[in-house]
Design an enzyme around this catalytic site. Structure first.
Site, PDB file in Angstrom:
ATOM      1  N   GLU A 550      16.374 -23.613 -23.347  1.00  0.00           N
ATOM      2  CA  GLU A 550      15.362 -23.805 -24.391  1.00  0.00           C
ATOM      3  C   GLU A 550      14.038 -23.919 -23.663  1.00  0.00           C
ATOM      4  O   GLU A 550      13.773 -24.895 -22.976  1.00  0.00           O
ATOM      5  CB  GLU A 550      15.680 -25.069 -25.212  1.00  0.00           C
ATOM      6  CG  GLU A 550      14.937 -25.111 -26.536  1.00  0.00           C
ATOM      7  CD  GLU A 550      13.764 -26.074 -26.526  1.00  0.00           C
ATOM      8  OE1 GLU A 550      12.626 -25.568 -26.320  1.00  0.00           O
ATOM      9  OE2 GLU A 550      13.960 -27.275 -26.699  1.00  0.00           O
ATOM     10  N   CYS A 584       7.827 -29.004 -28.086  1.00  0.00           N
ATOM     11  CA  CYS A 584       8.163 -27.615 -27.763  1.00  0.00           C
ATOM     12  C   CYS A 584       7.961 -26.670 -28.944  1.00  0.00           C
ATOM     13  O   CYS A 584       7.693 -25.491 -28.749  1.00  0.00           O
ATOM     14  CB  CYS A 584       9.594 -27.528 -27.233  1.00  0.00           C
ATOM     15  SG  CYS A 584      10.802 -28.310 -28.287  1.00  0.00           S
ATOM     16  N   GLU A 681       0.871 -21.297 -24.043  1.00  0.00           N
ATOM     17  CA  GLU A 681       1.144 -22.606 -24.627  1.00  0.00           C
ATOM     18  C   GLU A 681       0.283 -23.670 -23.957  1.00  0.00           C
ATOM     19  O   GLU A 681       0.173 -23.719 -22.743  1.00  0.00           O
ATOM     20  CB  GLU A 681       2.635 -22.920 -24.407  1.00  0.00           C
ATOM     21  CG  GLU A 681       3.122 -24.228 -24.962  1.00  0.00           C
ATOM     22  CD  GLU A 681       4.628 -24.409 -24.742  1.00  0.00           C
ATOM     23  OE1 GLU A 681       5.273 -25.076 -25.559  1.00  0.00           O
ATOM     24  OE2 GLU A 681       5.152 -23.872 -23.743  1.00  0.00           O
TER      25      GLU A 681
END
Length: 779
Positions: A550, A584, A681
């Site tokens: 992930e 996240c 990000e």
């Protein structure tokens, strides 16, 4: 077979003749032999159940006239010699594997032995020990070139190749058996003085012995159960009779073998019923702090094989409170040797320990108990999480800890519901075929987690891993190790067997890398950055580990003019600023329809100005410090890049003028697709807003999907058709419609593209930690 170290064992059914076993062969069966199997193991797992089936089959074959008569070869094996005690003495000039095979091959009957202190001592319960040499007291053994070591886990002996074997039990010439770890203290125990009630229990047990040992006139204190003629079947009967009379007295077969004389057995029974036989208290050296109107006790050492221990090389590092930059604790920094120890402990627990033999429902019971303990300690856990990660206390209580408790309860319920399937396959008559599948645990799993939700990320992966029946070695993020170590303490208190859960704080480049490469690790579960995920995947290729990843995200949130604007503002802010943006699935880029763009931005800035930035332990705080200093500096650089590229900094972008690592919630507008902040990000409280033309559904979809990531996404609109169309086209593992951040333990969670693969949470997460075996039988 065991003495020779054979990988296969089996049995033969013969046609009867005068020689009993020299007639033709009728039927044979074989099985795999594990490297620590004993005769008892093979009997219970294979010889007994499969022997009964084979005898039934043999009878049917004879009745149907289909039984073969396969001539035996003239040469055969003799077993008479090795059944004699004098022939079972250990020859020491051999490799460790040969010593282990000799001991396990003679386990129970007649018993492999060696001379220690002038008497023959029999060795039982051996296993190969693949670790560094443990601490212990030397024990001279006749014929051995190197003395053994009496350690806390048993007697360690050495082969001529320098490798080790661990022996758990020793039996002396008088029949007394002791744990090998107690060799130097075997005679130091003082006999307990019995209460009147215990004396009555002793007499009841004496009567049970008398009922079994009918040939003995009087059961004296010195009467030996086995020397009086009892067998292993009598052990079961005796213990069951005691259990029937005293349900609170839970004795094991081993207790009889350890105390064969009546007086000794009574001492064991009394210690059991008093609770004095329980494992020694877990020794924990805490760092304690008075904070948040409570005292928090924080373990700071590595947790390996059920014990808190310093790193092998003694190295430590400081973990920092991001609210003020102060040192919370000096934490052990695990070395490569610690990784090897932890993996060996997890492997032993999986292959030979209580965990591997435990039924699924009992496994679930332990997980429920752990969840209860986490809930009992929720304020302490949330406080530790808050000072170690900067999470606002109220959020830590509800999400970081609360969802962790829910996750363990959810997966505890799955333990006894992991099932295979029966599958119809082509049947070539007259044969009949049946195929069925079994879902099996994988083995030792390495879990590597990030610093944004330290306890919750542990729970998301560990709960599924444990529910499936695996053991684990977990590396928390270097900057946030404390709740993982507190979790280790609670797991021990819950009763998890040693070696099932191991926690190694320290460097990702050292510990995480070694775990990913380790040949005894069969699965890696990782949450973190995409570059690190790629490196782990390469390392896992060494033994083709199963991997679930992930990774990073740049989740798009599309806001249409037909939304409920105030709700979209509130939810949009949550999508970005929840947990200080260290999330996240945070909305990495907002696409706002042109007609409502300016009003949306105005309302967001208005709401940001109302947010209270400050001490995360203050219940009224909305926005706490960033997790660590290096991350804050990276975020400030991110904002500088956005300004240089020409985006409009509407609000924030600076560090808050106060101690600690606080950053202002930030808003950028006029963000164009080519810009760095549109593609990468931030993992912080930075809202990146791009405008899209009114009604341009397909255009905004194209822009939203033009990213290498695909973790989450969102859309706000009252038009259900538009929402479902968007949800179908968005390339992301999760799509939120008119909401955001709404994860649940029952819903699968995971990404597409460079956000990784595999799922956390929900039933699908279980399959990440299971392997499927297909079995086909012809009948």
């Amino acid at each position: 077979t065991l003495i020779q170290g054979d990988k296969k064992a089996g049995f033969t059914i013969f046609w009867a003749d005068d020689g009993l076993d020299t007639g033709p062969i009728l039927l044979q069966r074989e099985c795999d032999v594990g490297h620590n199997d004993t005769v008892d193991d093979l009997y219970n797992r294979f010889l007994f159940p499969e022997g009964i089936k084979a005898m039934v089959e043999a009878v049917h074959l004879i009745a149907d006239g289909k039984a073969p008569r396969i001539p035996q070869p003239e040469e055969g094996a003799t077993y008479e010699g090795i059944q004699k005690k004098e022939n079972a003495e250990i020859s020491w000039d051999q490799p460790a594997a040969a010593l282990h095979n000799w001991i396990r091959g003679h386990d129970k009957v007649p018993g492999a032995w060696a001379t220690i202190d002038g008497q023959a001592v029999t060795f039982y319960g051996s296993s190969l020990l693949d670790a560094s040499v443990p601490a212990g007291q030397e024990l001279a053994i006749k014929g051995a070139s190197r003395p053994g070591l009496v350690t806390k886990n048993g007697l360690v002996i050495f082969g001529n190749d320098g490798k080790m074997v661990l022996v758990r039990n020793l039996q002396f010439e008088d029949g007394k058996m002791i744990p090998a770890s107690k060799y130097f203290s075997a005679d130091e125990t003082t006999a307990l003085e019995l209460t009147e009630e215990e004396k009555k229990m002793a007499e009841d047990i004496r009567a049970i012995w008398k009922g079994i040992l009918t040939n003995v006139a009087v059961i004296e204190d010195s009467t030996d159960f086995f020397k009086s003629g009892a067998s292993s079947m009598h052990v079961v009967r005796m213990l069951e009779e005691i259990k029937q009379k005293y349900s609170g007295l839970q004795l094991q077969n081993e207790d009889v073998y350890m105390a064969t004389k009546f007086a000794d057995f009574i001492q064991v029974a009394v210690r059991k019923i008093r609770g004095e036989d329980k494992e020694e208290e877990l020794v924990i050296d805490y760092v304690s702090k008075n904070v948040n109107n409570m005292t928090v006790n924080m373990p700071y050492q590595c947790f390996i094989n059920g014990q808190f221990i310093h790193a092998d090389d003694g190295k430590t590092y400081d973990t920092i409170n991001p609210a003020d930059g102060s040192i919370i604790a000096s934490v052990s920094s695990a070395s490569l040797a610690d990784v090897d120890k932890a993996v060996a402990a997890a492997k032993e627990a999986f292959e030979n320990g209580e965990w591997g033999r435990m039924n699924a429902r009992e496994r679930g019971r332990l997980m429920y108990r752990l969840a209860d303990l986490m809930e009992e300690h929720q304020e302490e856990l949330a406080t530790i999480e808050s000072i170690d990660s900067g999470a606002v206390y109220t959020l830590a209580l509800k999400t970081h800890v609360g969802m962790s408790v829910q996750t363990f309860r959810y997966f505890a319920g799955w333990c006894d519901k992991i099932q295979g399937a029966t599958i119809p396959i082509n049947q070539a008559r007259p044969n009949h075929n049946l195929t069925f599948t079994k879902k099996e645990p994988i083995g030792v799993c390495a879990i590597v987690i990030p610093w944004n939700y330290p306890l919750m990320m542990l729970a998301w992966k560990s709960a599924a891993c444990l529910a499936a029946g695996n053991t684990l070695v977990l590396k928390p993020a270097q900057v946030t190790p404390l709740t993982s170590l507190k979790f280790a303490e609670l797991s021990a208190k819950a009763g998890f067997p040693k070696g099932v859960i191991n926690i190694l704080p320290g460097s990702g480049g050292l510990v995480g890398q070694h775990l990913a490469e380790h040949p005894d690790v069969r699965k890696v579960g990782f949450t973190g950055s995409t570059p690190t995920g790629k490196q782990i995947m390469k390392s896992a290729a060494t033994n083709l580990k199963k991997v679930s990843l992930e990774l990073g995200g740049k989740s798009p949130l599309i806001i249409f003019s037909d939304c409920e604007l105030d709700r979209a503002v509130k939810m949009g802010m949550g999508a970005v600023y929840f947990n200080k943006g260290e999330n996240c699935i945070a909305a990495g880029r907002l696409f706002v329809e042109e007609s409502i763009h300016d009003e949306f931005v105005r309302k967001v800035v208005e709401e940001i100005k109302k947010m209270k930035i400050g001490d995360p332990l203050d219940r009224s705080t909305d926005h706490g410090p960033q997790n660590h200093k290096a991350h804050l500096e990276k975020l400030l650089q991110y904002c500088e890049t956005g300004v240089k590229e020409g985006a409009t900094l509407v609000y924030g972008g600076r560090q808050v003028r106060r101690p600690g690592f606080f950053m202002e919630p930030t808003v950028f507008t006029d963000v164009e697709d080519h810009m760095y902040i549109a593609q990468e990000e931030s993992f912080g409280p930075v809202m990146v807003i791009s405008k899209f033309k009114n009604g341009d559904v397909d255009g905004v979809l194209r822009r939203a999907n033009t990213t290498e990531y695909g973790l989450a996404s969102g859309v706000f609109t009252k038009d259900i058709s538009k929402a479902l169309y968007i949800s179908e086209k968005l390339e992301a593992g999760t799509v939120f419609i008119n909401t955001y951040n709404k994860t649940d333990v029952a819903a699968p969670f995971g990404g597409f593209k460079q956000s990784g693969f595999g799922k956390d949470l929900g039933e699908e997460a279980l399959h990440e930690y299971l392997r499927t075996k297909a079995i086909t039988v012809e009948y």
